[in-house]
Write an enzyme that holds these catalytic residues in place. Sequence first.
Site, PDB file in Angstrom:
ATOM      1  CB  THR A  86       6.188  -4.807   2.502  1.00 48.43           C
ATOM      2  OG1 THR A  86       5.090  -5.737   2.607  1.00 48.43           O
ATOM      3  CG2 THR A  86       6.696  -4.498   3.876  1.00 48.43           C
ATOM      4  CE  LYS A 207       1.151 -13.010   4.365  1.00 48.29           C
ATOM      5  NZ  LYS A 207      -0.276 -13.227   4.506  1.00 48.29           N
ATOM      6  CG  ASN A 211       0.376 -14.903   0.778  1.00 50.14           C
ATOM      7  OD1 ASN A 211      -0.558 -15.490   1.322  1.00 50.14           O
ATOM      8  ND2 ASN A 211       0.596 -13.615   0.941  1.00 50.14           N
ATOM      9  CG  HIS A 254     -13.603 -21.370  -6.297  1.00 48.48           C
ATOM     10  ND1 HIS A 254     -14.680 -22.211  -6.421  1.00 48.48           N
ATOM     11  CD2 HIS A 254     -13.322 -21.322  -4.983  1.00 48.48           C
ATOM     12  CE1 HIS A 254     -15.034 -22.652  -5.232  1.00 48.48           C
ATOM     13  NE2 HIS A 254     -14.227 -22.122  -4.340  1.00 48.48           N
ATOM     14  N   GLY A 256     -10.786 -18.681 -12.478  1.00 48.30           N
ATOM     15  CA  GLY A 256     -11.204 -17.288 -12.652  1.00 48.30           C
ATOM     16  C   GLY A 256     -10.209 -16.520 -13.497  1.00 48.30           C
ATOM     17  CB  CYS A 263      -1.264 -10.527  -0.292  1.00 48.03           C
ATOM     18  SG  CYS A 263      -1.651  -9.488   1.129  1.00 48.03           S
ATOM     19  CE  LYS A 326     -10.246 -10.905  -0.532  1.00 49.52           C
ATOM     20  NZ  LYS A 326      -9.764 -11.953   0.340  1.00 49.52           N
ATOM     21  NE  ARG A 333      -3.484  -2.604  -1.605  1.00 50.19           N
ATOM     22  CZ  ARG A 333      -3.111  -2.621  -0.318  1.00 50.19           C
ATOM     23  NH1 ARG A 333      -1.905  -2.223   0.028  1.00 50.19           N
ATOM     24  NH2 ARG A 333      -3.941  -3.034   0.623  1.00 50.19           N
TER      25      ARG A 333
HETATM   26  N1  LIG Z   1      -4.122  -6.386   2.922  1.00 53.74           N
HETATM   27  C1  LIG Z   1      -4.084  -7.654   3.274  1.00 53.74           C
HETATM   28  O1  LIG Z   1      -5.039  -8.417   3.050  1.00 53.74           O
HETATM   29  C2  LIG Z   1      -2.876  -8.221   3.963  1.00 53.74           C
HETATM   30  C3  LIG Z   1      -2.947  -9.500   4.532  1.00 53.74           C
HETATM   31  C4  LIG Z   1      -1.820 -10.014   5.179  1.00 53.74           C
HETATM   32  C5  LIG Z   1      -0.652  -9.263   5.234  1.00 53.74           C
HETATM   33  N2  LIG Z   1      -0.587  -8.030   4.659  1.00 53.74           N
HETATM   34  C6  LIG Z   1       0.651  -7.281   4.772  1.00 53.74           C
HETATM   35  O2  LIG Z   1       0.482  -6.275   5.769  1.00 53.74           O
HETATM   36  C7  LIG Z   1       1.217  -5.092   5.428  1.00 53.74           C
HETATM   37  C8  LIG Z   1       0.279  -3.900   5.388  1.00 53.74           C
HETATM   38  O3  LIG Z   1      -0.654  -4.082   4.351  1.00 53.74           O
HETATM   39  P1  LIG Z   1      -1.960  -3.188   4.220  1.00 53.74           P
HETATM   40  O4  LIG Z   1      -2.778  -3.794   3.145  1.00 53.74           O
HETATM   41  O5  LIG Z   1      -2.556  -2.984   5.565  1.00 53.74           O
HETATM   42  O6  LIG Z   1      -1.298  -1.811   3.717  1.00 53.74           O
HETATM   43  P2  LIG Z   1      -1.975  -0.355   3.636  1.00 53.74           P
HETATM   44  O7  LIG Z   1      -1.277   0.354   2.551  1.00 53.74           O
HETATM   45  O8  LIG Z   1      -3.460  -0.491   3.620  1.00 53.74           O
HETATM   46  O9  LIG Z   1      -1.610   0.314   5.047  1.00 53.74           O
HETATM   47  C9  LIG Z   1      -0.323   0.720   5.412  1.00 53.74           C
HETATM   48  C10 LIG Z   1      -0.463   1.984   6.256  1.00 53.74           C
HETATM   49  O10 LIG Z   1       0.808   2.309   6.811  1.00 53.74           O
HETATM   50  C11 LIG Z   1       0.914   3.715   6.888  1.00 53.74           C
HETATM   51  N3  LIG Z   1       2.323   4.100   7.036  1.00 53.74           N
HETATM   52  C12 LIG Z   1       3.332   4.015   6.125  1.00 53.74           C
HETATM   53  N4  LIG Z   1       4.478   4.479   6.659  1.00 53.74           N
HETATM   54  C13 LIG Z   1       4.198   4.845   7.934  1.00 53.74           C
HETATM   55  C14 LIG Z   1       4.963   5.388   8.996  1.00 53.74           C
HETATM   56  N5  LIG Z   1       6.277   5.652   8.843  1.00 53.74           N
HETATM   57  N6  LIG Z   1       4.356   5.648  10.160  1.00 53.74           N
HETATM   58  C15 LIG Z   1       3.035   5.399  10.323  1.00 53.74           C
HETATM   59  N7  LIG Z   1       2.261   4.885   9.363  1.00 53.74           N
HETATM   60  C16 LIG Z   1       2.828   4.608   8.179  1.00 53.74           C
HETATM   61  C17 LIG Z   1       0.272   4.184   5.583  1.00 53.74           C
HETATM   62  O11 LIG Z   1      -0.124   5.539   5.655  1.00 53.74           O
HETATM   63  C18 LIG Z   1      -0.909   3.219   5.473  1.00 53.74           C
HETATM   64  O12 LIG Z   1      -2.077   3.758   6.073  1.00 53.74           O
HETATM   65  C19 LIG Z   1       1.897  -5.401   4.100  1.00 53.74           C
HETATM   66  O13 LIG Z   1       3.195  -5.870   4.329  1.00 53.74           O
HETATM   67  C20 LIG Z   1       1.040  -6.524   3.527  1.00 53.74           C
HETATM   68  O14 LIG Z   1       1.773  -7.356   2.646  1.00 53.74           O
HETATM   69  C21 LIG Z   1      -1.680  -7.502   4.035  1.00 53.74           C
END
Ligand SMILES: NC(=O)c1ccc[n+]([C@@H]2O[C@H](COP(=O)([O-])OP(=O)(O)OC[C@H]3O[C@@H](n4cnc5c(N)ncnc54)[C@H](O)[C@@H]3O)[C@@H](O)[C@H]2O)c1
Length: 436
Positions: A86, A207, A211, A254, A256, A263, A326, A333
């Site tokens: 997202t 959520k 954050n 911390h 930085g 996120c 980190k 990102r």
């Molecule tokens: N990365 C983090 O530390 C973290 C922590 C908490 C919450 N989130 C939230 O979790 C969500 C995912 O984040 P992420 O970092 O895992 O993203 P990411 O980009 O690593 O992974 C998303 C995956 O979804 C797949 N995708 C997209 N459209 C699709 C579809 N129609 N069908 C099947 N697969 C599809 C993409 O190919 C990709 O592999 C976000 O909303 C993010 O804000 C992330």
Amino acid sequence: MKIAMVGSGYVGLVSGACFADFGHDVVCIDKDQSKIDRLHDGIMPIYEPGLAELVGSNVAAGRLTFTTSLAEGIKGADAIFIAVGTPSRRGDGHADLSFVYAVAEEIGANLANDAVVVTKSTVPVGTGDEVERILKDSGTTHKFSVVSNPEFLREGAAIGDFKRPDRIVIGAEDEFGREVMSAVYRPLFLNESPILFTGRRTSELIKYAANAFLATKITFINEIADLCEKVGANVQDVSRGIGMDNRIGSKFLHAGPGYGGSCFPKDTLALLKTAEDYDSPTRIVEAVVKVNESRKRAMGRKVLDALGGADKARGKKVALLGLTFKPNTDDMRDSPAIAVAQTLTDAGAEVAAYDPEGMELARPLMPDVAMVDDPYAAIEGADVVAIVTEWDVFRALDLKRVKDLAKAPVLVDLRNIYRPDDMRAAGFEYTSIGRG
Ligand SMILES: NC(=O)c1ccc[n+]([C@@H]2O[C@H](COP(=O)([O-])OP(=O)(O)OC[C@H]3O[C@@H](n4cnc5c(N)ncnc54)[C@H](O)[C@@H]3O)[C@@H](O)[C@H]2O)c1
């Protein structure tokens, strides 16, 4: 239980592998064919400590499989998680929900049994209502419930966070949703992880509020660090002095180069947009976003100062140690390193960088930076060495070797991993954050 995880990125793959490890039967789905091919070959598409082993053992046990076909993957699933990205929408900073809604449409068109559809992606308030509408409009005859279950894991410590969470938040509007989610997380009830059941909109907001609060804490201490520099105080001691107060807590204090990552930057922006839409301004978060944004380039200027100022930077060489936002992740990102490198190259400096895991993803984001294979190769001939990310490998640099290789013994430590007295005793001109 059978679980389908749609989206196999940082969150989906870790969550899927952990659910499988709890004993559930999990299918991880992703539309990215190359990601699924790599997973079938036992190659992790992301770097996360312990993930390869966890995925490997659960695949071997027959509890974890991968597919690009959503229709196949969700067949028979009791819970279908949506864990797609997202990101910030180009132009206005709203959360881009097109991936979430596309998945909801596809689930609606392919639902073959009763199921709970769970939004694990971070989504603005009201998204669950829209997912529910999409499923209703699909004309499915199966019973479904739409639940919000935000994820709080931290990259770099994701598996531990998922298996031993501080809390699990579940926003459900009906008994079917609550029952299935209780069964999904039953292994964690046994670990006594607290589960907070709320309404769906409340869960979605929790959520963003979490954050935004953490981003505020980081930004607060960063501003206090700047003040410390002006008044000759030490921000690390200030952090300890306030963090020992249980009402404040020591985490996220911390100082930085500013927060980055997948996120905080996008989620704070999205919260501002929600607040705007509902005519309920969140002025504190507005300030946090502004302060953090300007801090990243300010950190680049700090490195330029160590070179003698922007006007002396042309042709000088800077070694950047660490690029990811980190340590223990390859995630680039919104990493502060991007703005730091840009500030330096804008001023005409030559930048060589090393990061243990982030260079592949960093390369396209910083085309003017030379990526090298180890820290000492970056340091060779450098006028300034700057530590941008606190990977363990940089905590134990061979300082004699650094001095021998660098053109000048000048170190800018944007993570405060060294002690000013030690560094000065070792003959370095040393700059850190907020320590006088
Ligand atoms: N990365 C983090 O530390 C973290 C922590 C908490 C919450 N989130 C939230 O979790 C969500 C995912 O984040 P992420 O970092 O895992 O993203 P990411 O980009 O690593 O992974 C998303 C995956 O979804 C797949 N995708 C997209 N459209 C699709 C579809 N129609 N069908 C099947 N697969 C599809 C993409 O190919 C990709 O592999 C976000 O909303 C993010 O804000 C992330």
